[in-house]
Design a protein around this motif. Structure first.
Motif, PDB file in Angstrom:
ATOM      1  N   ARG A 182       0.817  -1.224   0.000  1.00  0.00           N
ATOM      2  CA  ARG A 182       0.000   0.000   0.000  1.00  0.00           C
ATOM      3  C   ARG A 182       0.848   1.271   0.000  1.00  0.00           C
ATOM      4  O   ARG A 182       0.355   2.338  -0.347  1.00  0.00           O
ATOM      5  N   SER A 207       0.808   4.007  -8.537  1.00  0.00           N
ATOM      6  CA  SER A 207       0.083   4.146  -7.270  1.00  0.00           C
ATOM      7  C   SER A 207      -0.206   5.598  -6.903  1.00  0.00           C
ATOM      8  O   SER A 207      -1.176   5.881  -6.198  1.00  0.00           O
ATOM      9  N   GLN A 251      -3.420   9.976  -4.580  1.00  0.00           N
ATOM     10  CA  GLN A 251      -3.235   8.554  -4.349  1.00  0.00           C
ATOM     11  C   GLN A 251      -4.181   7.767  -5.246  1.00  0.00           C
ATOM     12  O   GLN A 251      -5.403   7.800  -5.091  1.00  0.00           O
ATOM     13  N   LEU A 265      -3.790   4.335  -5.803  1.00  0.00           N
ATOM     14  CA  LEU A 265      -3.963   3.026  -5.171  1.00  0.00           C
ATOM     15  C   LEU A 265      -4.706   3.208  -3.855  1.00  0.00           C
ATOM     16  O   LEU A 265      -4.218   3.883  -2.941  1.00  0.00           O
ATOM     17  N   GLN A 297       7.416  -3.851  -7.407  1.00  0.00           N
ATOM     18  CA  GLN A 297       7.537  -2.645  -6.586  1.00  0.00           C
ATOM     19  C   GLN A 297       8.989  -2.422  -6.184  1.00  0.00           C
ATOM     20  O   GLN A 297       9.659  -3.341  -5.717  1.00  0.00           O
TER      21      GLN A 297
END
Length: 531
Positions: free
Chosen positions: A460, A467, A475, A477, A509
């Motif tokens: 997250r 994202s 934001q 995501l 990521q």
């Protein structure tokens, strides 16, 4: 066969005892062998009683006896292997602070408990390991000390050259284990002298080594070495560069490209350096030494960002002015997460009439060490031979391998080898997923603190363009987009500063260590999940 079935365990053990005695094995192992045989036959008697009253064929009885003997042999072999591994675990690697068995160095273990012969291979992290002979001697001694061992055969090897995250690199760099930057950020301090002599020192320690001269404006390598072929060649099919070679060390320099010194603008120079370095067929190298150009500009930043530098060696001189420029370079490496492992203070002193003189003052190197916490300092004296060797085309450590200067470079080489091994070990285990507790373990290099992160929290907190909107910062995501039970599929190091995490949805990521350290941590450690 009937006699064998009804005879007590001691009869079978006595036969085995005779077999062992003929092989002259140790008393302690003999005792354990007898104990294992008794245990095996105790189990066999239980099975025999269960069969009592039932009609069994000779064939089934023979098969049962053969199975028992195989079980006994297997147990004895396992016991013998455990003995060997336990003995080898007494040997501690001083760089990693743990035993060579835990480090995974012991390979191809083969034990013959009847003849008392043991063979295995020690696979070290580099062929230039400064204590490989010590490891070999200690391994022979601790295993030979086992009472049942008659003969020990130890072979030494090194892990094949490969970057930790090689798939993400240009093909020419994928089979290079360690890339060392030799930098000063100031001209005229002897940086090229240090780079070349360090490279040949590492080669003398048994490593496969290459040198890359990154100074396009004033390449030094063509003056300092004398290869037979002084021109780089191109592989017409692959469109790659074939490096020249001198005394076993591969080398590339703009000075070998038939151009001499370049007259071009900075962006062009960065492109030339990038092409020379990444399209060269370096082959398998344990160390590539990069002779960095002076300064902290575009060329240096390009090199540090394109090339996965393992570590840096800083070269300075005693003057205060040198320290000021060198400090800039150390800060640059620090920001780019490249550890500086040693400082070489060149032209420190000379001896005459039984006294030592310091013509340029003292303390610049020590100041770098103290201010920036670099652990190792090496002083190079003013020697006419050191200067002359740089002009003659033969490095000093090759011309006089037993001299004082060669000894200093030998110590520097040992330092570089040990520090690189330590860095690679720390990086490879810095971020790992623990399936038993479904948490990500983080221990950043040069930190004694270990902490746990929830995988969902890490996912997250991704800050990539997928994202977070790069223009507005919005934001994209959302919290609910990530399931709470998400688990990473793979975690791979990215240089010395980050890891690449692959998730089940295929997303890769990039998570820098700094970002991981700022995330919310797991306080209540989950209980391990039973297998």
């Amino acid at each position: 066969m009937r006699l064998l079935l009804q005879a007590p365990a001691s009869v079978y053990a006595a036969a085995q005892c005779s077999k062992l005695h003929s092989s002259v094995v140790g008393v302690k192992f003999l005792e354990r062998r007898l104990a294992i045989n008794d245990s095996i036959f105790s189990g066999y008697n239980v099975r025999r009683r269960r069969l009592h009253g039932k009609r069994t064929s000779v064939k089934s009885v023979s098969a049962s006896a053969a199975s028992l003997e195989a079980d006994a042999s297997s147990l004895l072999t396992m016991e013998a292997e455990n003995d060997v591994l336990k003995a080898l675990s007494q040997i501690i690697d001083p760089d990693f602070g743990t035993d060579i068995v835990s480090c995974g160095f012991v390979k191809d273990l083969d034990v013959d408990d009847i003849s008392g012969e043991v063979s295995f291979r020690l696979e070290l992290t580099t062929p230039a390991c400064p204590i490989k002979e010590v490891f070999e001697k200690q391994a022979n001694e601790v295993v030979a000390a086992l009472p049942w061992v008659n003969n020990v055969k130890v072979t030494m090897s090194a892990q094949p050259a490969k970057q930790i995250y090689s798939a993400q690199l240009p093909p020419g760099l994928q089979t290079i284990s360690n890339i060392i930057a030799v930098s000063s950020c100031k001209g005229g301090v002897g940086k090229s002298t240090v780079a070349v002599n360090l490279a040949y020192t590492l080669a003398g320690m048994g490593a496969r080594v290459g040198i890359f001269d990154a100074d396009v404006y004033g390449p030094s390598l063509p003056t300092m070495v004398s290869p037979e072929n002084r021109l780089l060649e191109m592989n017409p099919e692959k469109k790659t560069i074939i490096p020249t070679e001198y005394m076993g060390v591969k080398m590339v320099s703009f000075g070998f490209a038939g151009q001499g010194r370049a007259i071009m603008r900075g962006p062009m120079v960065s492109g030339v350096i990038n092409q020379l370095l990444t399209t060269t067929e370096w082959g398998e190298l344990d160390y590539l030494v990069i002779d960095m150009p002076p300064g902290t500009g575009d060329i240096q930043l390009t090199l540090c960002q394109v090339v996965p530098l393992t570590a840096a060696v800083i070269v300075t001189t005693p003057q205060k002015l040198a320290f000021i420029d060198v400090a800039k370079g150390v800060r640059m490496f620090s920001k780019l997460k490249v550890p500086c492992v040693a400082v070489v203070e060149n032209m420190c002193h000379f001896d005459a009439d039984g006294k030592r003189f310091y013509p340029f003052g003292r303390g610049s190197g020590s100041q770098v060490v103290e201010q920036f916490g670099i652990p190792h300092l090496f002083d190079l004296p003013i020697r006419p031979t050191l200067s002359a060797s740089g002009d003659s085309g033969m490095p000093e450590v090759v011309a006089d391998p037993q001299g004082d200067v060669a000894e200093i470079f030998q110590n520097l080489g040992v330092c570089v080898v040990q520090q690189c091994a330590k860095i690679r070990q720390q990086v490879s285990t810095a971020v790992m997923y623990d399936k038993s507790i479904k948490a990500i373990r983080v221990k950043v290099p040069d930190s004694n603190e270990e902490f746990l992160l929830n995988p969902a929290t890490v996912r997250r907190n991704d800050r990539s363009a997928k994202s977070v909107d790069e223009w507005t910062g919005e934001q994209k995501l959302q919290y609910g987009d990530i399931p709470e039970d998400i688990e990473p599929e793979e975690i791979q190091p990215m240089g010395n500063y980050a890891v690449s995490i692959t998730w089940p949805d295929g997303f890769s990521q990039i998570a820098p260590y700094d970002q991981l350290q700022s995330m919310e941590r797991l306080v209540d450690v989950p209980q391990p999940i039973p297998a």
